[in-house]
Design a protein around this motif. Structure first.
Motif, PDB file in Angstrom:
ATOM      1  N   VAL A  50       0.832  -1.200   0.000  1.00  0.00           N
ATOM      2  CA  VAL A  50       0.000   0.000   0.000  1.00  0.00           C
ATOM      3  C   VAL A  50       0.871   1.257   0.000  1.00  0.00           C
ATOM      4  CG1 VAL A  50      -1.822   1.276   1.188  1.00  0.00           C
ATOM      5  CG2 VAL A  50      -1.817  -1.235   1.254  1.00  0.00           C
ATOM      6  N   HIS A  51       0.641   2.125  -0.984  1.00  0.00           N
ATOM      7  CA  HIS A  51       1.287   3.440  -1.046  1.00  0.00           C
ATOM      8  C   HIS A  51       0.216   4.490  -0.726  1.00  0.00           C
ATOM      9  CE1 HIS A  51       4.955   2.303  -3.586  1.00  0.00           C
ATOM     10  NE2 HIS A  51       4.271   1.171  -3.435  1.00  0.00           N
ATOM     11  N   ARG A  52       0.561   5.447   0.131  1.00  0.00           N
ATOM     12  CA  ARG A  52      -0.407   6.484   0.506  1.00  0.00           C
ATOM     13  C   ARG A  52       0.110   7.865   0.113  1.00  0.00           C
ATOM     14  NH1 ARG A  52      -0.865   3.565   6.341  1.00  0.00           N
ATOM     15  NH2 ARG A  52      -2.681   2.220   5.936  1.00  0.00           N
ATOM     16  N   THR A  53      -0.804   8.652  -0.454  1.00  0.00           N
ATOM     17  CA  THR A  53      -0.434  10.007  -0.851  1.00  0.00           C
ATOM     18  C   THR A  53      -1.647  10.918  -0.758  1.00  0.00           C
ATOM     19  OG1 THR A  53       0.580  11.355  -2.598  1.00  0.00           O
ATOM     20  CG2 THR A  53      -0.932   9.628  -3.309  1.00  0.00           C
ATOM     21  N   GLY A  54      -1.417  12.195  -0.494  1.00  0.00           N
ATOM     22  CA  GLY A  54      -2.532  13.135  -0.390  1.00  0.00           C
ATOM     23  C   GLY A  54      -3.446  12.800   0.764  1.00  0.00           C
ATOM     24  N   GLY A  55      -4.635  13.371   0.738  1.00  0.00           N
ATOM     25  CA  GLY A  55      -5.624  13.141   1.780  1.00  0.00           C
ATOM     26  C   GLY A  55      -6.989  12.908   1.168  1.00  0.00           C
ATOM     27  N   ARG A  56      -7.995  12.882   2.017  1.00  0.00           N
ATOM     28  CA  ARG A  56      -9.352  12.559   1.568  1.00  0.00           C
ATOM     29  C   ARG A  56      -9.833  13.503   0.472  1.00  0.00           C
ATOM     30  NH1 ARG A  56     -13.691   9.620   3.112  1.00  0.00           N
ATOM     31  NH2 ARG A  56     -15.775  10.505   2.891  1.00  0.00           N
ATOM     32  N   TYR A  57      -9.482  14.782   0.562  1.00  0.00           N
ATOM     33  CA  TYR A  57      -9.992  15.757  -0.401  1.00  0.00           C
ATOM     34  C   TYR A  57      -8.942  16.175  -1.448  1.00  0.00           C
ATOM     35  CZ  TYR A  57     -13.762  16.010   2.962  1.00  0.00           C
ATOM     36  OH  TYR A  57     -14.798  15.686   3.807  1.00  0.00           O
ATOM     37  N   PHE A  79      -6.711  13.595  -2.852  1.00  0.00           N
ATOM     38  CA  PHE A  79      -6.176  12.391  -3.482  1.00  0.00           C
ATOM     39  C   PHE A  79      -6.284  12.428  -5.001  1.00  0.00           C
ATOM     40  CE2 PHE A  79      -6.777   7.840  -4.789  1.00  0.00           C
ATOM     41  CZ  PHE A  79      -5.462   7.437  -4.580  1.00  0.00           C
ATOM     42  N   SER A  80      -7.364  12.983  -5.524  1.00  0.00           N
ATOM     43  CA  SER A  80      -7.552  12.989  -6.979  1.00  0.00           C
ATOM     44  C   SER A  80      -6.462  13.781  -7.679  1.00  0.00           C
ATOM     45  CB  SER A  80      -8.924  13.557  -7.347  1.00  0.00           C
ATOM     46  OG  SER A  80      -9.052  14.898  -6.887  1.00  0.00           O
ATOM     47  N   VAL A  81      -5.880  14.761  -6.982  1.00  0.00           N
ATOM     48  CA  VAL A  81      -4.775  15.546  -7.542  1.00  0.00           C
ATOM     49  C   VAL A  81      -3.441  14.891  -7.217  1.00  0.00           C
ATOM     50  CG1 VAL A  81      -3.598  17.778  -7.480  1.00  0.00           C
ATOM     51  CG2 VAL A  81      -6.104  17.681  -7.402  1.00  0.00           C
ATOM     52  N   ALA A  82      -3.302  14.380  -6.005  1.00  0.00           N
ATOM     53  CA  ALA A  82      -2.031  13.798  -5.555  1.00  0.00           C
ATOM     54  C   ALA A  82      -1.714  12.480  -6.254  1.00  0.00           C
ATOM     55  CB  ALA A  82      -2.067  13.591  -4.038  1.00  0.00           C
ATOM     56  N   ALA A  83      -2.740  11.676  -6.544  1.00  0.00           N
ATOM     57  CA  ALA A  83      -2.508  10.334  -7.091  1.00  0.00           C
ATOM     58  C   ALA A  83      -1.753  10.356  -8.417  1.00  0.00           C
ATOM     59  CB  ALA A  83      -3.831   9.589  -7.230  1.00  0.00           C
ATOM     60  N   PRO A  84      -2.165  11.151  -9.417  1.00  0.00           N
ATOM     61  CA  PRO A  84      -1.418  11.155 -10.687  1.00  0.00           C
ATOM     62  C   PRO A  84       0.041  11.554 -10.509  1.00  0.00           C
ATOM     63  CG  PRO A  84      -3.551  12.216 -10.965  1.00  0.00           C
ATOM     64  CD  PRO A  84      -3.354  12.011  -9.501  1.00  0.00           C
ATOM     65  N   TRP A  85       0.286  12.575  -9.665  1.00  0.00           N
ATOM     66  CA  TRP A  85       1.657  13.020  -9.452  1.00  0.00           C
ATOM     67  C   TRP A  85       2.483  11.946  -8.767  1.00  0.00           C
ATOM     68  CZ3 TRP A  85       3.592  16.724 -12.144  1.00  0.00           C
ATOM     69  CH2 TRP A  85       2.771  17.767 -12.590  1.00  0.00           C
ATOM     70  N   LEU A 139     -13.951   3.195  -8.869  1.00  0.00           N
ATOM     71  CA  LEU A 139     -14.743   4.421  -8.910  1.00  0.00           C
ATOM     72  C   LEU A 139     -15.776   4.366  -7.796  1.00  0.00           C
ATOM     73  CD1 LEU A 139     -13.540   4.212 -11.850  1.00  0.00           C
ATOM     74  CD2 LEU A 139     -15.521   5.528 -12.580  1.00  0.00           C
ATOM     75  N   ASN A 140     -15.513   5.086  -6.707  1.00  0.00           N
ATOM     76  CA  ASN A 140     -16.500   5.132  -5.621  1.00  0.00           C
ATOM     77  C   ASN A 140     -16.559   6.497  -4.974  1.00  0.00           C
ATOM     78  OD1 ASN A 140     -14.852   4.922  -2.824  1.00  0.00           O
ATOM     79  ND2 ASN A 140     -13.825   3.657  -4.347  1.00  0.00           N
ATOM     80  N   LYS A 141     -15.731   7.434  -5.458  1.00  0.00           N
ATOM     81  CA  LYS A 141     -15.843   8.824  -5.022  1.00  0.00           C
ATOM     82  C   LYS A 141     -15.576   9.679  -6.251  1.00  0.00           C
ATOM     83  CE  LYS A 141     -14.936   8.075  -0.149  1.00  0.00           C
ATOM     84  NZ  LYS A 141     -15.023   6.620  -0.220  1.00  0.00           N
ATOM     85  N   VAL A 142     -14.789  10.742  -6.147  1.00  0.00           N
ATOM     86  CA  VAL A 142     -14.470  11.556  -7.322  1.00  0.00           C
ATOM     87  C   VAL A 142     -13.640  10.711  -8.289  1.00  0.00           C
ATOM     88  CG1 VAL A 142     -13.244  13.589  -8.145  1.00  0.00           C
ATOM     89  CG2 VAL A 142     -14.563  13.703  -6.021  1.00  0.00           C
ATOM     90  N   PRO A 143     -14.018  10.620  -9.559  1.00  0.00           N
ATOM     91  CA  PRO A 143     -13.255   9.803 -10.516  1.00  0.00           C
ATOM     92  C   PRO A 143     -11.810  10.279 -10.640  1.00  0.00           C
ATOM     93  CG  PRO A 143     -15.384  10.441 -11.432  1.00  0.00           C
ATOM     94  CD  PRO A 143     -15.209  11.229 -10.171  1.00  0.00           C
TER      95      PRO A 143
END
Length: 373
Positions: free
Chosen positions: A59-66, A68-74, A92-96
């Motif tokens: 498991v890799h973790r990055t960003g936070g709940r709000y 993640f959609s920006v942090a994940a690609p980077w 797909l279960n929150k913001v795509p």
């Protein structure tokens, strides 16, 4: 196929984890156990480690709940892009995340459920509008990809949104070895209702509080246990006080697995009145424990509950109908017992092994280029 990258907003250890996280770890933990190299990219949370191993998954973790959609690609571009992924599974279960636009491997979306207009019942107007708008490009971003939906309701939603793709429905499973009826058949001494899950507005827990209050006014005492944490708790506590049922609505907060299973076993009825679910995993877990459910006749839940056999469905938002359904069960012991037995039998027809095997088959069809079997 050997290396699988899974994208999901949260992992099992996240305090906000729910059914989507259970699905990820049950399915891909099993695939990891069968020799696949599985990596999960998920959001971080306060006090978390940036890298952990859970259920055989890296498991890799990055960003936070709000964020993640920006942090994940980077994060992917900096740390994971050079790995030779055979397939990327985009949950797909929150913001795509729109992963087909930034990953190089074949993508298989797994769709739990989409919020649509229900976002406006949960979040502030700006956040709800953002969520709604970000779901609009889904048909373009995921067009033509092989899609896994966890229910027919989710599949119908995707089709209605204009997604042109091969969509396969693979229902969620349940661990019927761990979720079992009480060995002594024990239930609470008095009539009891259980909600188990996150306390969010769209979950409709307030409807259950109102139903319990209506039954109280009619002279029927039902103890309502609310197990779970979330930002809707203060509103629910206030509502219980205003309706005069604070003595019979018990907020337990977050509970561990042992307590969870004991609650599912010993409660008379399980309630889930969301406006929308991908499936409603706690319905099946309660059923495996021999406890029938009363639920809203809403997307996802109308498939998890077999109306009149494993529980009762009622019109969403109709408190009178909800109270009547609860009354019907708790005042009719033979009916309650029959539905509990049928709920257990239904749960036995579902398994995480079957879910993981079906998912593996779809992933193989993608990586082999052979298409569906």
């Amino acid at each position: 196929m050997r290396r699988i990258l899974v994208l999901n907003w949260q992992d099992r250890e996240n305090p906000q984890a729910g059914g989507a996280e259970e699905h990820v770890h049950q399915v891909f933990g099993r695939l990891a156990g069968r020799g696949y190299e599985v990596t999960l990219l998920a959001s971080g949370f306060e006090g978390c480690e940036p890298r952990v191993r859970l259920d055989g998954i890296d498991v890799h973790r990055t960003g936070g709940r709000y964020t993640f959609s920006v942090a994940a690609p980077w994060y992917y571009l900096r740390n994971l892009r050079r790995a030779r992924w055979d397939v990327v599974v985009d949950n797909l279960n929150k913001v795509p995340l729109f992963s087909p636009w930034w990953v190089s491997a074949p993508v298989v979306p797994v769709v739990q459920h989409l919020f649509g207009v229900t976002a406006f019942r949960e979040a502030t107007l700006p956040l709800a509008a953002t969520t709604w708008l970000l779901e609009r490009p889904l048909p373009l971003a995921y067009r033509g990809l092989p899609v896994i939906a966890i229910s027919q309701s989710t599949r119908d939603d995707l089709v209605a949104r204009g997604l042109r793709a091969r969509i396969e429905v693979i229902p969620v499973g349940v661990d019927t070895d761990r979720h079992t009826p009480h060995p002594e058949g024990r239930k609470t001494p008095g009539a009891s209702l259980l909600y188990l899950g996150r306390l969010k507005r769209y979950k409709g827990v307030d409807l259950l509080v109102r139903a319990v209050a209506k039954l109280a006014r009619e002279g029927l005492r039902v103890e309502f246990k609310v197990a779970g944490a979330g930002d809707a708790r203060p509103e629910l506590e206030q509502l219980a006080g205003e309706l005069g049922v604070e003595d019979r609505v018990i907020f337990l907060g977050f509970v561990d697995d042992r307590t969870k299973i004991d609650l599912l076993r010993t409660s008379w009825v399980h309630g889930l009145t969301s406006a929308k679910e991908g499936w409603g995993i706690t319905v099946v877990e309660a059923g495996a424990c021999g406890t029938p459910s009363v639920a809203s006749n809403s997307p996802g839940l109308r498939e998890a509950v077999v109306d009149g056999e494993t529980g009762l469905l009622v019109q969403h938002g109709n408190v009178d109908a909800l109270a009547a359904a609860i009354r019907r069960l708790v005042t009719d012991p033979p009916l309650l017992a029959r539905l509990g037995e049928e709920a257990r039998r239904h749960a036995e027809s579902l398994s995480w092994e079957a879910t993981s095997a079906a998912t593996e088959r779809v992933l193989h069809s993608v990586t082999s280029g052979k298409g569906p079997d």
